[in-house]
Design a protein around this motif. Structure first.
Motif, PDB file in Angstrom:
ATOM      1  N   SER A  16      -0.885  18.630  -8.972  1.00  0.00           N
ATOM      2  CA  SER A  16      -0.892  17.445  -7.927  1.00  0.00           C
ATOM      3  C   SER A  16      -2.238  16.584  -8.278  1.00  0.00           C
ATOM      4  CB  SER A  16      -0.540  17.888  -6.667  1.00  0.00           C
ATOM      5  OG  SER A  16      -1.086  16.648  -5.703  1.00  0.00           O
ATOM      6  N   THR A  17      -2.371  15.319  -8.548  1.00  0.00           N
ATOM      7  CA  THR A  17      -3.725  14.536  -8.493  1.00  0.00           C
ATOM      8  C   THR A  17      -4.070  14.392  -7.150  1.00  0.00           C
ATOM      9  OG1 THR A  17      -2.369  12.474  -8.247  1.00  0.00           O
ATOM     10  CG2 THR A  17      -2.865  13.163 -10.606  1.00  0.00           C
ATOM     11  N   ASN A  18      -3.196  14.532  -6.003  1.00  0.00           N
ATOM     12  CA  ASN A  18      -3.952  14.454  -4.839  1.00  0.00           C
ATOM     13  C   ASN A  18      -4.635  15.544  -4.661  1.00  0.00           C
ATOM     14  OD1 ASN A  18      -2.725  11.919  -4.394  1.00  0.00           O
ATOM     15  ND2 ASN A  18      -2.350  12.456  -2.238  1.00  0.00           N
ATOM     16  N   GLN A  40       2.654  16.213 -13.386  1.00  0.00           N
ATOM     17  CA  GLN A  40       2.316  16.690 -12.320  1.00  0.00           C
ATOM     18  C   GLN A  40       3.531  17.984 -12.126  1.00  0.00           C
ATOM     19  OE1 GLN A  40       0.263  14.336  -8.864  1.00  0.00           O
ATOM     20  NE2 GLN A  40       2.369  13.697  -9.210  1.00  0.00           N
ATOM     21  N   GLY A  43       3.834  17.826  -7.821  1.00  0.00           N
ATOM     22  CA  GLY A  43       3.898  16.827  -6.891  1.00  0.00           C
ATOM     23  C   GLY A  43       4.179  16.622  -5.671  1.00  0.00           C
ATOM     24  N   ARG A  44       3.539  15.839  -4.999  1.00  0.00           N
ATOM     25  CA  ARG A  44       3.921  15.944  -3.428  1.00  0.00           C
ATOM     26  C   ARG A  44       4.103  14.519  -3.001  1.00  0.00           C
ATOM     27  NH1 ARG A  44       0.042  16.976  -0.372  1.00  0.00           N
ATOM     28  NH2 ARG A  44      -1.904  16.995  -1.713  1.00  0.00           N
ATOM     29  N   GLY A  45       5.153  14.470  -2.003  1.00  0.00           N
ATOM     30  CA  GLY A  45       5.269  13.354  -1.380  1.00  0.00           C
ATOM     31  C   GLY A  45       5.180  13.380   0.212  1.00  0.00           C
ATOM     32  N   ARG A  46       5.484  12.142   0.664  1.00  0.00           N
ATOM     33  CA  ARG A  46       5.463  12.158   2.269  1.00  0.00           C
ATOM     34  C   ARG A  46       6.255  13.298   3.168  1.00  0.00           C
ATOM     35  NH1 ARG A  46       7.811   8.081   4.434  1.00  0.00           N
ATOM     36  NH2 ARG A  46       6.923   8.271   6.563  1.00  0.00           N
ATOM     37  N   TRP A  51       7.548  15.522  -5.244  1.00  0.00           N
ATOM     38  CA  TRP A  51       7.594  14.238  -5.897  1.00  0.00           C
ATOM     39  C   TRP A  51       7.684  14.637  -7.300  1.00  0.00           C
ATOM     40  CZ3 TRP A  51       7.987   9.257  -4.698  1.00  0.00           C
ATOM     41  CH2 TRP A  51       7.908   8.415  -5.540  1.00  0.00           C
ATOM     42  N   PHE A  61      -1.597   8.913 -10.180  1.00  0.00           N
ATOM     43  CA  PHE A  61      -2.708   9.124  -9.994  1.00  0.00           C
ATOM     44  C   PHE A  61      -3.081   9.051  -8.366  1.00  0.00           C
ATOM     45  CE2 PHE A  61      -3.980   4.849  -8.794  1.00  0.00           C
ATOM     46  CZ  PHE A  61      -2.840   3.989  -8.916  1.00  0.00           C
ATOM     47  N   LYS A 111      13.791   2.365  -4.604  1.00  0.00           N
ATOM     48  CA  LYS A 111      12.522   2.811  -4.528  1.00  0.00           C
ATOM     49  C   LYS A 111      11.877   2.845  -6.150  1.00  0.00           C
ATOM     50  CE  LYS A 111       9.348   6.490  -2.488  1.00  0.00           C
ATOM     51  NZ  LYS A 111       9.223   7.216  -1.592  1.00  0.00           N
ATOM     52  N   GLY A 114       6.152   5.402  -4.565  1.00  0.00           N
ATOM     53  CA  GLY A 114       5.736   5.997  -3.237  1.00  0.00           C
ATOM     54  C   GLY A 114       4.263   6.245  -3.438  1.00  0.00           C
ATOM     55  N   ILE A 115       3.818   6.327  -2.039  1.00  0.00           N
ATOM     56  CA  ILE A 115       2.094   6.207  -1.857  1.00  0.00           C
ATOM     57  C   ILE A 115       1.896   7.430  -0.847  1.00  0.00           C
ATOM     58  CG2 ILE A 115       0.165   5.174  -0.847  1.00  0.00           C
ATOM     59  CD1 ILE A 115       1.728   2.421  -1.654  1.00  0.00           C
ATOM     60  N   ILE A 132      -0.674   7.803  -5.713  1.00  0.00           N
ATOM     61  CA  ILE A 132       0.384   6.794  -5.928  1.00  0.00           C
ATOM     62  C   ILE A 132       1.144   6.884  -7.093  1.00  0.00           C
ATOM     63  CG2 ILE A 132       0.576   4.285  -6.834  1.00  0.00           C
ATOM     64  CD1 ILE A 132      -1.844   3.323  -5.315  1.00  0.00           C
ATOM     65  N   GLY A 133       2.609   7.076  -7.146  1.00  0.00           N
ATOM     66  CA  GLY A 133       3.570   7.607  -8.105  1.00  0.00           C
ATOM     67  C   GLY A 133       4.348   6.367  -8.323  1.00  0.00           C
TER      68      GLY A 133
HETATM   69  C1  BTN Z   1       6.280   9.382  -1.060  1.00  0.00           C
HETATM   70  O1  BTN Z   1       6.909   8.130  -1.269  1.00  0.00           O
HETATM   71  O2  BTN Z   1       6.767  10.239  -0.610  1.00  0.00           O
HETATM   72  C2  BTN Z   1       4.969   9.507  -1.723  1.00  0.00           C
HETATM   73  C3  BTN Z   1       4.952   9.775  -3.110  1.00  0.00           C
HETATM   74  C4  BTN Z   1       3.320   9.946  -3.846  1.00  0.00           C
HETATM   75  C5  BTN Z   1       3.353  10.666  -4.957  1.00  0.00           C
HETATM   76  C6  BTN Z   1       2.199  10.525  -5.847  1.00  0.00           C
HETATM   77  S1  BTN Z   1       1.905  10.786  -7.505  1.00  0.00           S
HETATM   78  C7  BTN Z   1       0.470  10.989  -7.623  1.00  0.00           C
HETATM   79  C8  BTN Z   1       0.136  11.405  -6.099  1.00  0.00           C
HETATM   80  N1  BTN Z   1      -0.080  13.029  -6.395  1.00  0.00           N
HETATM   81  C9  BTN Z   1       0.884  13.719  -5.673  1.00  0.00           C
HETATM   82  O3  BTN Z   1       1.074  15.063  -5.389  1.00  0.00           O
HETATM   83  N2  BTN Z   1       1.480  12.908  -4.845  1.00  0.00           N
HETATM   84  C10 BTN Z   1       1.021  11.524  -5.250  1.00  0.00           C
END
Ligand code: BTN
Length: 243
Positions: A16-18, A40, A43-46, A51, A61, A111, A114-115, A132-133
């Motif tokens: 995950s970039t975060n 990723q 990858g993680r979302g809210r 993600w 990124f 959508k 996502g941020i 941001i994805g």
């Molecule tokens: C959402 O809408 O739930 C937020 C999604 C955010 C995804 C981006 S992709 C780049 C960055 N790294 C992650 O793991 N998540 C965010």
């Protein structure tokens, strides 16, 4: 006013970039560090959601911010990011977008981006990782849309990234000016006022009509009994009014 000077590091694959940027930030990385990954694997979302981030389907990124404004203004960082995404998709891909509170970017009610903004402690004080994805091509989420579908052409990932980073620098420099940020965000969100919505946060569900955004970013919801609820967390769903 803070001037953001992005410095971009690129990776083929990261969990995950975060998460990776948070690791670098905790060791003292400077504001403006940007990490981009082609894919990723975690990858993680809210709200602890995954993600999906397959190679070739998206722009993934994260940007490190060390805001100088008081912490109570930090919730507006996601508004700043949403405004920057809207600018970049319009300028670099010709895609018009809407914003669904708090920070889903929609195209045609689906959508497209996502941020995920996360505040963390680092050796140089508290910082924010803005992830941001952007869905560039179909494939990651069946119910979502993508830049390919919205624009009808192949997106230029680098052009979108460059446009986004300069738009982010522009909006971030205004972070201290709450009214400007909230007004700009509201003017670009069909969810800001007069929208019949349902809000779900865990087991709690509210329904009502949106009636603006507070200076700290909370969504104002007028329920059927006329009460105003301030929404600070949860998912918002548009409800179609019965004819
Ligand atoms: C959402 O809408 O739930 C937020 C999604 C955010 C995804 C981006 S992709 C780049 C960055 N790294 C992650 O793991 N998540 C965010």
């Amino acid at each position: 006013m803070t001037l953001l000077k992005p410095k971009v590091l690129r990776y083929e694959s990261l969990p995950s970039t975060n998460t990776e940027l948070a690791r670098m930030a905790s060791e003292g990385a400077a504001e403006g560090l940007v990490i981009v990954a082609d894919e990723q694997t975690a990858g993680r979302g809210r709200l602890q959601r995954a993600w999906s981030s397959p190679k070739g389907a998206g722009l993934y990124f994260s940007v490190l911010l060390r805001p100088s404004v008081p912490v109570d203004q930090w919730p507006l960082i996601t508004f700043v990011a949403a405004l920057a995404v809207g600018d970049a998709l319009r300028e670099a891909a010709g895609v018009q977008t809407d914003i669904k509170w708090p920070n889903d970017i929609l195209s045609g009610e689906r959508k497209i981006c996502g941020i995920l903004a996360e505040a963390i402690d680092t050796t140089r004080g508290r910082a924010v990782i803005v992830g941001i994805g952007i869905n560039l091509a179909p494939g990651a989420f069946p119910e979502a849309t993508s830049v390919v579908e919205a624009s009808g052409s192949q997106p230029d990932r680098e052009a979108i990234l460059a446009a986004l980073l300069s738009a982010l620098a522009r909006w971030y420099s205004l972070l201290g000016e709450r009214e400007k940020i909230v007004a700009a965000w509201s003017s670009r969100s069909s969810y800001a006022t007069g929208k019949l919505v349902q809000v779900r946060n865990g087991d709690e569900v509210w329904q009502g009509t949106t009636c603006g955004v507070e200076p700290d970013g909370a969504l104002r919801l007028r329920t059927a009994n006329g009460e105003i609820k301030l929404i600070r967390a949860g998912d918002v769903y548009s409800v179609r009014a019965r004819a």
